[in-house]
Scaffold this motif. Structure first.
Motif, PDB file in Angstrom:
ATOM      1  N   VAL A 185       7.457   1.024   5.590  1.00  0.00           N
ATOM      2  CA  VAL A 185       8.837   1.781   5.338  1.00  0.00           C
ATOM      3  C   VAL A 185       8.737   3.159   5.039  1.00  0.00           C
ATOM      4  N   ASP A 186       9.780   3.787   5.385  1.00  0.00           N
ATOM      5  CA  ASP A 186       9.978   5.308   5.341  1.00  0.00           C
ATOM      6  C   ASP A 186      10.213   5.468   3.817  1.00  0.00           C
ATOM      7  N   PRO A 187       9.256   6.417   3.057  1.00  0.00           N
ATOM      8  CA  PRO A 187       9.424   6.651   1.868  1.00  0.00           C
ATOM      9  C   PRO A 187      10.888   6.952   1.310  1.00  0.00           C
ATOM     10  N   ALA A 188      11.636   7.719   2.022  1.00  0.00           N
ATOM     11  CA  ALA A 188      12.928   8.183   1.799  1.00  0.00           C
ATOM     12  C   ALA A 188      13.819   6.993   1.197  1.00  0.00           C
ATOM     13  N   LEU A 189      13.481   5.751   1.903  1.00  0.00           N
ATOM     14  CA  LEU A 189      14.366   4.605   1.557  1.00  0.00           C
ATOM     15  C   LEU A 189      14.038   4.129   0.072  1.00  0.00           C
ATOM     16  N   LEU A 190      12.838   4.357  -0.323  1.00  0.00           N
ATOM     17  CA  LEU A 190      12.414   4.149  -1.618  1.00  0.00           C
ATOM     18  C   LEU A 190      12.703   5.092  -2.871  1.00  0.00           C
ATOM     19  N   GLY A 191      13.402   6.240  -2.410  1.00  0.00           N
ATOM     20  CA  GLY A 191      13.625   7.278  -3.277  1.00  0.00           C
ATOM     21  C   GLY A 191      12.396   8.166  -3.597  1.00  0.00           C
ATOM     22  N   MET A 192      11.619   8.215  -2.533  1.00  0.00           N
ATOM     23  CA  MET A 192      10.300   8.747  -2.628  1.00  0.00           C
ATOM     24  C   MET A 192      10.246  10.402  -2.001  1.00  0.00           C
ATOM     25  N   GLY A 193      11.290  10.420  -1.177  1.00  0.00           N
ATOM     26  CA  GLY A 193      11.164  11.454  -0.144  1.00  0.00           C
ATOM     27  C   GLY A 193      11.055  12.948  -0.780  1.00  0.00           C
ATOM     28  N   ALA A 194      11.704  13.046  -2.132  1.00  0.00           N
ATOM     29  CA  ALA A 194      11.666  14.296  -2.572  1.00  0.00           C
ATOM     30  C   ALA A 194      10.279  14.560  -2.989  1.00  0.00           C
ATOM     31  N   THR A 246       4.559  10.885   1.057  1.00  0.00           N
ATOM     32  CA  THR A 246       5.113  10.948   2.721  1.00  0.00           C
ATOM     33  C   THR A 246       4.651  10.207   3.637  1.00  0.00           C
ATOM     34  N   ASP A 247       3.364   9.470   3.089  1.00  0.00           N
ATOM     35  CA  ASP A 247       2.979   8.555   4.126  1.00  0.00           C
ATOM     36  C   ASP A 247       3.915   7.273   4.092  1.00  0.00           C
ATOM     37  N   LYS A 248       3.704   6.533   5.108  1.00  0.00           N
ATOM     38  CA  LYS A 248       4.533   5.243   5.219  1.00  0.00           C
ATOM     39  C   LYS A 248       4.043   4.314   3.942  1.00  0.00           C
ATOM     40  N   VAL A 249       4.949   3.560   3.579  1.00  0.00           N
ATOM     41  CA  VAL A 249       4.775   2.477   2.658  1.00  0.00           C
ATOM     42  C   VAL A 249       4.533   1.131   3.458  1.00  0.00           C
ATOM     43  N   LYS A 250       3.239   0.881   3.370  1.00  0.00           N
ATOM     44  CA  LYS A 250       2.877  -0.405   4.321  1.00  0.00           C
ATOM     45  C   LYS A 250       3.126  -1.694   3.145  1.00  0.00           C
ATOM     46  N   ILE A 251       3.822  -2.815   3.860  1.00  0.00           N
ATOM     47  CA  ILE A 251       4.075  -3.783   2.737  1.00  0.00           C
ATOM     48  C   ILE A 251       3.907  -5.050   4.104  1.00  0.00           C
ATOM     49  N   LYS A 252       2.807  -5.941   3.561  1.00  0.00           N
ATOM     50  CA  LYS A 252       2.487  -7.207   4.414  1.00  0.00           C
ATOM     51  C   LYS A 252       3.276  -8.385   3.574  1.00  0.00           C
ATOM     52  N   VAL A 253       4.202  -9.016   4.281  1.00  0.00           N
ATOM     53  CA  VAL A 253       4.910 -10.070   3.532  1.00  0.00           C
ATOM     54  C   VAL A 253       4.739 -11.462   4.320  1.00  0.00           C
ATOM     55  N   THR A 254       4.908 -12.329   3.598  1.00  0.00           N
ATOM     56  CA  THR A 254       4.627 -13.751   3.888  1.00  0.00           C
ATOM     57  C   THR A 254       5.259 -14.692   3.171  1.00  0.00           C
ATOM     58  N   VAL A 255       6.353 -15.381   3.647  1.00  0.00           N
ATOM     59  CA  VAL A 255       7.206 -16.557   2.989  1.00  0.00           C
ATOM     60  C   VAL A 255       6.836 -17.902   3.671  1.00  0.00           C
ATOM     61  N   LYS A 256       6.284 -18.995   2.842  1.00  0.00           N
ATOM     62  CA  LYS A 256       5.953 -19.941   3.245  1.00  0.00           C
ATOM     63  C   LYS A 256       6.339 -21.157   2.434  1.00  0.00           C
ATOM     64  N   PHE A 257       6.653 -22.270   3.135  1.00  0.00           N
ATOM     65  CA  PHE A 257       7.190 -23.667   2.420  1.00  0.00           C
ATOM     66  C   PHE A 257       6.031 -24.483   2.970  1.00  0.00           C
ATOM     67  N   GLY A 258       5.381 -25.037   1.878  1.00  0.00           N
ATOM     68  CA  GLY A 258       4.251 -25.862   2.379  1.00  0.00           C
ATOM     69  C   GLY A 258       4.467 -27.253   2.923  1.00  0.00           C
ATOM     70  N   ASP A 261       0.788  -1.119  -0.023  1.00  0.00           N
ATOM     71  CA  ASP A 261       0.174   0.059  -0.024  1.00  0.00           C
ATOM     72  C   ASP A 261       1.068   1.265   0.012  1.00  0.00           C
ATOM     73  N   MET A 262       0.871   1.884  -1.180  1.00  0.00           N
ATOM     74  CA  MET A 262       1.696   3.268  -1.310  1.00  0.00           C
ATOM     75  C   MET A 262       0.668   4.307  -1.121  1.00  0.00           C
ATOM     76  N   GLY A 263       0.640   4.818  -0.049  1.00  0.00           N
ATOM     77  CA  GLY A 263      -0.422   6.104  -0.106  1.00  0.00           C
ATOM     78  C   GLY A 263      -1.738   5.833  -0.678  1.00  0.00           C
ATOM     79  N   GLY A 264      -2.301   4.688  -0.643  1.00  0.00           N
ATOM     80  CA  GLY A 264      -3.622   4.322  -1.379  1.00  0.00           C
ATOM     81  C   GLY A 264      -3.682   3.605  -2.675  1.00  0.00           C
ATOM     82  N   GLN A 265      -2.444   3.440  -3.136  1.00  0.00           N
ATOM     83  CA  GLN A 265      -2.207   2.855  -4.321  1.00  0.00           C
ATOM     84  C   GLN A 265      -1.751   1.269  -3.883  1.00  0.00           C
ATOM     85  N   LEU A 287      12.829   0.682   7.544  1.00  0.00           N
ATOM     86  CA  LEU A 287      12.021  -0.443   7.351  1.00  0.00           C
ATOM     87  C   LEU A 287      10.593  -0.356   8.037  1.00  0.00           C
ATOM     88  N   GLY A 288      10.728  -0.022   9.445  1.00  0.00           N
ATOM     89  CA  GLY A 288       9.743  -0.118  10.248  1.00  0.00           C
ATOM     90  C   GLY A 288       9.444  -1.595  10.360  1.00  0.00           C
TER      91      GLY A 288
END
Length: 274
Positions: free
Chosen positions: A227-236, A243-255, A62-66, A200-201
């Motif tokens: 994630v702080d947007p500055a880490l992704l080169g989005m701070g400018a 300017t909102d945090k980029v929210k990333i939900k991550v799951t790594v799974k081996f079934g 989720d990048m600021g609603g996108q 990274l948050g």
């Protein structure tokens, strides 16, 4: 395009973080959820061969609603060489559809050389002598250390053979960094790494595993990054979307996880890798 590719790169970083958490090992007499996990980890670490099947990496971004979803399928097999840990054999497959493009990647490790086939582009990278020395030193120094996942657990539970552990994510990363030699990372680099961890948050990593007879049958890690947007080169860009945090939900799974099956890896013809 560049911003989303940076996010996907973060997913690869997170996979490595999860791997670091997965291979902490020790074994205790009292079988708390943490020590059941430790016992299964020890058996995984000492296995002659391992197959990690039905694997997936999923991310909801989720990048600021996108919003966008990323789904990757993967499997991995490796054979350990106890006489020479650097001489392990490995085969890993990864497939995904990103940015409207299909990704089909195969990676192999044989004779201390990494072979990569990415959508038909074949390359090989021999491990240089210095990297091998550093990796061998890391493995040797940490192989017999009495480490326990309990050192990172903030909450644990078990139900019907399924162990669930909540880990202090920042502590996991900082512990890994602390093992680096001074010649590998200087003070300035260390400060930058610590800053990146903050950006990274990362707070909590949740580990979930089915354990039978002190062996993993499946394994899953999940976390949410802010994630702080500055880490992704989005701070400018000062718009609300960046300017909102980029929210990333991550799951790594081996079934499905299998060990000590007498695995033999069927390598392709590696002679045309450049």
């Amino acid at each position: 395009m560049g911003k989303t590719r940076k996010i996907v790169s973060l997913l690869v970083v997170m996979t490595m973080v999860f791997a670091s958490a997965a291979f902490l090992s020790a074994c205790g007499e009292s079988m708390t959820p943490e020590q059941k996990y430790d016992a299964a980890n020890k058996n995984l670490k000492n296995a002659e061969d391992v197959s990690l099947e039905d694997g997936t990496i999923t991310a909801s971004i989720d990048m600021g609603g996108q919003t966008m979803d990323v789904n990757m399928d993967m499997d991995a097999k490796y054979i350990n060489d106890k006489e020479d840990p650097m001489n392990m054999q490995m085969a890993m497959n990864l497939s995904a559809k990103l940015f409207g493009e299909s990704i089909d990647m195969h990676m192999y490790m044989k004779d201390k050389t990494m072979y990569t086939d990415s959508n038909g582009t074949k390359t090989k990278t021999p491990m240089d002598e210095e990297s091998m020395k550093q990796l061998e030193k890391y493995i040797t120094e940490n192989a017999d250390k009495d480490m326990s996942i309990a050192d990172y657990v903030t909450e644990s539970s078990e139900e019907d053979g399924v162990v669930t552990l909540k880990l202090d994510g920042q502590k996991v990363i900082k512990e890994a960094i602390s093992k680096l030699d001074e010649e590998d990372v200087d003070n300035e680099q260390l400060k930058q790494i610590e800053k990146t961890i903050e950006q990274l948050g990362l707070k909590t990593i949740t580990a979930k595993a089915t354990i039978e007879d002190e062996n993993f049958k499946d394994l899953q890690y999940s976390t949410t990054l802010n994630v702080d947007p500055a880490l992704l080169g989005m701070g400018a860009d000062t718009s609300s979307n960046t300017t909102d945090k980029v929210k990333i939900k991550v799951t790594v799974k081996f079934g499905e996880i299998k060990t000590n099956t007498g695995l033999k890896i069927d390598f392709p013809d590696l002679s045309d890798y450049k």
